[in-house]
Design a protein around this motif. Structure first.
Motif, PDB file in Angstrom:
ATOM      1  N   ALA A 194       0.833  -1.208   0.000  1.00  0.00           N
ATOM      2  CA  ALA A 194       0.000   0.000   0.000  1.00  0.00           C
ATOM      3  C   ALA A 194       0.863   1.253   0.000  1.00  0.00           C
ATOM      4  CB  ALA A 194      -0.930  -0.014   1.210  1.00  0.00           C
ATOM      5  N   MET A 195       1.937   1.231   0.780  1.00  0.00           N
ATOM      6  CA  MET A 195       2.821   2.395   0.811  1.00  0.00           C
ATOM      7  C   MET A 195       3.469   2.629  -0.554  1.00  0.00           C
ATOM      8  SD  MET A 195       5.914   3.293   3.458  1.00  0.00           S
ATOM      9  CE  MET A 195       4.733   3.833   4.687  1.00  0.00           C
ATOM     10  N   ILE A 196       3.883   1.551  -1.200  1.00  0.00           N
ATOM     11  CA  ILE A 196       4.501   1.688  -2.527  1.00  0.00           C
ATOM     12  C   ILE A 196       3.499   2.229  -3.534  1.00  0.00           C
ATOM     13  CG2 ILE A 196       5.415   0.358  -4.464  1.00  0.00           C
ATOM     14  CD1 ILE A 196       6.799  -1.453  -2.415  1.00  0.00           C
ATOM     15  N   PHE A 197       2.280   1.689  -3.552  1.00  0.00           N
ATOM     16  CA  PHE A 197       1.275   2.119  -4.514  1.00  0.00           C
ATOM     17  C   PHE A 197       0.838   3.567  -4.281  1.00  0.00           C
ATOM     18  CE2 PHE A 197       0.066  -2.559  -4.915  1.00  0.00           C
ATOM     19  CZ  PHE A 197       0.647  -2.674  -6.164  1.00  0.00           C
ATOM     20  N   ASN A 198       0.826   3.996  -3.031  1.00  0.00           N
ATOM     21  CA  ASN A 198       0.386   5.355  -2.729  1.00  0.00           C
ATOM     22  C   ASN A 198       1.487   6.395  -2.896  1.00  0.00           C
ATOM     23  OD1 ASN A 198      -2.316   4.771  -2.075  1.00  0.00           O
ATOM     24  ND2 ASN A 198      -1.754   4.150   0.010  1.00  0.00           N
ATOM     25  N   ASP A 199       2.706   5.967  -3.098  1.00  0.00           N
ATOM     26  CA  ASP A 199       3.834   6.884  -3.230  1.00  0.00           C
ATOM     27  C   ASP A 199       3.713   7.702  -4.525  1.00  0.00           C
ATOM     28  OD1 ASP A 199       6.484   7.975  -2.813  1.00  0.00           O
ATOM     29  OD2 ASP A 199       7.144   6.592  -4.382  1.00  0.00           O
ATOM     30  N   PRO A 200       3.700   9.028  -4.444  1.00  0.00           N
ATOM     31  CA  PRO A 200       3.548   9.862  -5.651  1.00  0.00           C
ATOM     32  C   PRO A 200       4.634   9.600  -6.697  1.00  0.00           C
ATOM     33  CG  PRO A 200       3.219  11.176  -3.672  1.00  0.00           C
ATOM     34  CD  PRO A 200       3.719   9.843  -3.214  1.00  0.00           C
ATOM     35  N   ALA A 201       5.875   9.407  -6.257  1.00  0.00           N
ATOM     36  CA  ALA A 201       6.957   9.158  -7.219  1.00  0.00           C
ATOM     37  C   ALA A 201       6.746   7.834  -7.944  1.00  0.00           C
ATOM     38  CB  ALA A 201       8.302   9.169  -6.498  1.00  0.00           C
ATOM     39  N   THR A 202       6.260   6.837  -7.218  1.00  0.00           N
ATOM     40  CA  THR A 202       5.978   5.542  -7.854  1.00  0.00           C
ATOM     41  C   THR A 202       4.884   5.690  -8.908  1.00  0.00           C
ATOM     42  OG1 THR A 202       6.604   4.363  -5.837  1.00  0.00           O
ATOM     43  CG2 THR A 202       5.272   3.166  -7.443  1.00  0.00           C
ATOM     44  N   ARG A 203       3.855   6.424  -8.577  1.00  0.00           N
ATOM     45  CA  ARG A 203       2.756   6.627  -9.532  1.00  0.00           C
ATOM     46  C   ARG A 203       3.229   7.383 -10.769  1.00  0.00           C
ATOM     47  NH1 ARG A 203      -2.950   7.686  -6.360  1.00  0.00           N
ATOM     48  NH2 ARG A 203      -2.824   5.910  -4.930  1.00  0.00           N
TER      49      ARG A 203
END
Length: 854
Positions: free
Chosen positions: A557-566
């Motif tokens: 969840a933290m990875i998916f919610n990360d703006p840079a990841t998106r």
């Protein structure tokens, strides 16, 4: 060929041990217990050959007994059509249309073999594994060897507080030193131990010479000793350390030396006799069933030639195939999808909910979809984040990923409030230290007596309270311990940006979620709340290495919610809307309660949607608990929903409960495809459901990962449940009330003997009746056949499982296609598949259209 030098001779003996040891798979300790086919090293053999080898070496049938299969045929559970289709799969010659003349009657190879299945003497086994010299000559001394070896291994691997001297040196060296002091064995045996060879391979060689066994028979002799106690052998394979001298060679040396010294000096191996053939009895029975004169020369020759195509073990393989066909038909996905109405108000669902592929999630997903406008997906419960996890309470680090993978990074749990977590961690550590002290006292030699005298009355009262009111005891215990402060995981710190983007893209493409996002995507890991259950890890998430899926859901969840990841995902063609929130959650498979793990992360803009989702989750929980309770022994079936839910909570807290849940019992199918092909169907918690959309996986890498990782783990689970069902005394852990825990490595049934492998009987059956149906994994994949062909060709593991028929692989490219089965000569259609399902799906679709028109 006899080896010449001592070094080459030792190398040869160690090689024989390594080969013989493959007759039983490694058994992981209880704390990391995961399902694994106990006969995985037989998978290099075709299924029928493996059945023969297991019957010969382990003395058991790896299927139901033939008499049981015949009873199911008589009851209609197995049809004649199933038998014919199974014969065509197992016996290539049965496919020929050429007629056969028997006593003037026109018949066929298929009909002769079908009658053979129904009337010939049933297949049996000796009921014992390969005999060691002691087992063949003096069974009581064989039992003595087992007992002495088991006690030694319990002290060595079970790690009681008094066994420190045993673990100071290599296993064989320490055994020679200490066993020579054992007053319970005769003096001549102790003297023989003192003069035993220094190298364990030399000790095995001495035993081979004592019994006059040449090189051709050495491997069988070694295998017999290893299979005399398969549990200890499997455990040594798992935790053994050649560098520290704990290995199978040392184990065989200990057993062979005990045997050589305990048996009389003049004992000699008995002559082996060839087993009698049942060919004549089979021919007579089949001739009678065909209405022919079996005494005729022509009849006898024809039947002999035809019946030689299969033996008693091959008949079992045919029966098993026929038995599995009905299961496959029952669980095969619809030939056409059940359409979901889409309108302006339903263009975007309330939420997407991603659950583990675990069969226990199947029914919960169905009830959640009925409770609200939620679209569910299935994905391996580690959410493509292979991590090791360090809890905030200071507990040992665990590898939270499939055992096929190695954790890439270590993720720590931290608190939002540093001061709060420091105080909580201090109190938690003190509690863990007190518990560890009590456990150490229980394992020591003399301390338990004094401890019982001084503190026994306190623990006795506590035990009474836990027994009489388990739920109240758990609630009181939780109130006494401070609640855990809010915490988070540092996935954004330990993973680099490129890794985060790669993990996110891989997961989203594998589950087919690349567009049409709901405002909330729930990532739901799972665990099982149980009390006093040595096999608790067998109820946890198999994709997380036998641990809970909580840390993986939080990290994902933290990875998916990360703006840079998106932002990185946009460059790879996946655009996640700004108002879309991934939420980590955990489902308790005993109580079916779903808990949001980090509620403080939910912004005010999503509170209403989360409230609606929470209500739907609670409705799904009640419905699912009631659904499951109908199958649990002692459940209050027919009572109010609140009573059934309360009983589920009791099962989680009751330390005397043998059936907290059914786990993965009944698992039989692995289905890969869009949810539409299984939506609305009650699959009875028997299917692993992995979401997959061909359009979201342009290069096929996602499908390759699914078939080479989650499917393999599912096959392990399926094989272990089957083995624990058909051979509970050999590959199961026995009844729970008899369990005595040996450290953290396993359990004994009673006070000694072999450490038990596999699952407790209460995980697969009730009373004398099996609850689990032992079938091979039926795999259904909706994807381009060319992709599947490439994966089968490139993956040796998948190719072996499919071509040797340890799994059954069926596939189709589109919703309306018939299912095709993969065989030795490629894909082919099967009679009886897809016709009924297509009709049912068509009716469902027309009914849906009528509702929409109204």
């Amino acid at each position: 060929m006899t080896t010449n030098t001592p070094e080459s001779r030792r190398a040869a003996i160690r090689g024989w041990v390594a080969v013989a040891g493959r007759a039983i798979s490694p058994h992981h300790p209880l704390e990391t217990f995961i399902a694994r086919n106990p006969l995985a090293d037989y998978e290099h053999l075709p299924y029928e050959e493996a059945l023969r080898a297991v019957a010969r070496e382990h003395g058991i049938l790896l299927t139901r007994a033939e008499a049981e299969f015949r009873e199911m045929h008589a009851a209609g559970r197995i049809t004649d059509e199933d038998l014919v289709a199974a014969l065509h799969v197992v016996v290539p010659e049965a496919r020929t249309p050429r007629p056969v003349i028997v006593d003037g009657r026109i018949t066929s190879i298929t009909e002769i073999l079908r009658q053979d299945l129904l009337v010939s003497p049933p297949a049996v086994t000796s009921g014992a594994s390969m005999p060691t010299p002691a087992a063949a000559l003096f069974p009581r001394l064989h039992a003595r060897v087992d007992d002495l070896t088991g006690r030694w291994l319990a002290a060595l691997l079970g790690a009681p507080a008094w066994s420190t001297p045993i673990r100071r040196g290599p296993m064989w060296e320490t055994w020679r030193r200490l066993a020579a002091l054992d007053p319970s064995v005769p003096r001549r045996v102790r003297a023989g131990i003192r003069t035993a060879p220094v190298d364990p391979a030399d000790a095995i060689d001495a035993a081979l010479q004592r019994w006059g066994i040449d090189d051709d028979g050495a491997e069988s002799f070694i295998r017999a000793h290893l299979l005399a106690q398969p549990g200890w052998t499997a455990l040594v394979r798992s935790v053994g350390d050649r560098a520290r001298g704990t290995d199978l060679t040392s184990l065989v040396a200990v057993r062979a030396t005990w045997e050589r010294l305990l048996l009389p000096a003049d004992a000699a191996l008995p002559e082996t006799t060839a087993s009698s053939s049942d060919t004549a009895a089979r021919q007579e029975a089949v001739a009678h069933a065909l209405g022919a004169d079996g005494a005729g020369v022509g009849v006898s020759a024809t039947l002999h030639r035809t019946l030689s195509l299969v033996d008693a073990t091959a008949r079992l393989a045919v029966w098993q195939e026929a038995y599995e066909r009905r299961v496959a038909r029952t669980l095969s996905p619809s030939a056409e999808p059940v359409l979901r109405p889409v309108g302006p108000a339903m263009a975007r669902p309330l939420a997407h909910a991603v659950f583990c592929i675990d069969p226990r999630s199947e029914s919960f997903r169905r009830h959640l979809e009925a409770a609200a406008d939620v679209e569910t997906l299935g994905f391996a419960g580690f959410f493509a984040v292979p991590i090791s996890f360090r809890p905030a309470d200071g507990s040992p680090e665990v590898a939270s990923c499939p055992v096929l993978l190695t954790p890439r990074v270590a993720i720590s749990e931290s608190s939002v409030d540093r001061d709060a977590i420091t105080g909580w961690r201090r109190r938690r550590s003190a509690h863990l230290e007190r518990r560890a002290t009590v456990q150490a006292l229980e394992k020591s030699t003399l301390a338990p007596y004094a401890f019982a005298e001084t503190a026994g009355w306190v623990f006795g009262a506590a035990a009474a309270a836990r027994t009489v009111a388990p739920r109240a005891w758990r609630a009181a215990s939780e109130r006494l311990r401070s609640r855990k402060p809010p915490t988070h995981v540092d996935a954004d710190v330990v993973f680099g940006l490129e890794e985060r983007v790669l993990y996110a893209e891989t997961a989203l493409r594998m589950m087919g979620l690349v567009d049409g996002f709901a405002r909330i995507v729930l990532l739901c890991g799972h665990g099982a709340s149980v009390t006093n259950n040595p096999f608790a890890s067998s109820l946890q998430c198999g994709a997380c290495g036998g641990h809970e899926g909580e840390p993986n859901a939080r990290a994902a969840a933290m990875i998916f919610n990360d703006p840079a990841t998106r932002a990185g995902l946009v460059e790879r063609g996946i655009h996640i809307p700004d108002d879309m929130l991934f939420v980590a959650a955990q489902m308790d498979t005993v109580t079916d309660e779903v808990t949001v793990l980090e509620p403080w992360r939910i912004p005010a803009t999503h509170e209403t949607a989360m409230w609606e989702l929470s209500r739907a989750l609670e409705r799904a929980r009640s419905a699912n608990v009631v659904d499951r309770a109908a199958e649990l022994p002692g459940a209050p079936v027919g009572a109010a929903d609140s009573v059934v839910v309360a009983d589920a909570r009791r099962r989680a807290a009751d330390w005397a409960e043998a059936y907290p849940e059914w786990g993965l019992v009944g698992n039989a199918a692995f289905i890969v495809g869009p949810r539409a092909i299984t939506a609305g169907r009650d699959l009875g918690r028997r299917a692993f459901l992995h979401s997959y959309d061909t359009a979201a996986d342009p290069d096929g890498s996602g499908l390759e990962t699914i078939l080479t990782a989650p499917m393999i783990v599912a096959q392990w689970i399926n094989a272990q449940y089957a083995a624990s069902t058909v051979a509970p005394d050999r590959f199961g852990a026995g009844p729970k009330p008899l369990h005595n825990v040996v450290g953290t490595v396993g359990v004994l049934s009673g006070f000694g003997g072999d450490v038990r492998i596999g699952l407790p009987w209460q995980s697969v059956g009730v009373g004398r009746e099996a609850r689990h149906e032992p079938v091979r994994l039926q795999v259904f994949v909706q994807a381009p056949l060319a992709r599947i062909n490439a994966i089968v060709e490139s993956s040796e593991v998948v190719r072996t499982l499919v071509l040797h028929r340890w799994i059954t692989l069926r596939a189709r490219e589109h919703d309306t296609d018939r299912w095709l089965r993969f065989g030795s000569y490629g894909w082919h259609t099967e009679p009886g598949f897809a016709v009924a399902e297509a009709s049912a799906a068509t009716v469902a679709r027309e009914e849906q259209r009528e509702k929409e028109n109204l």
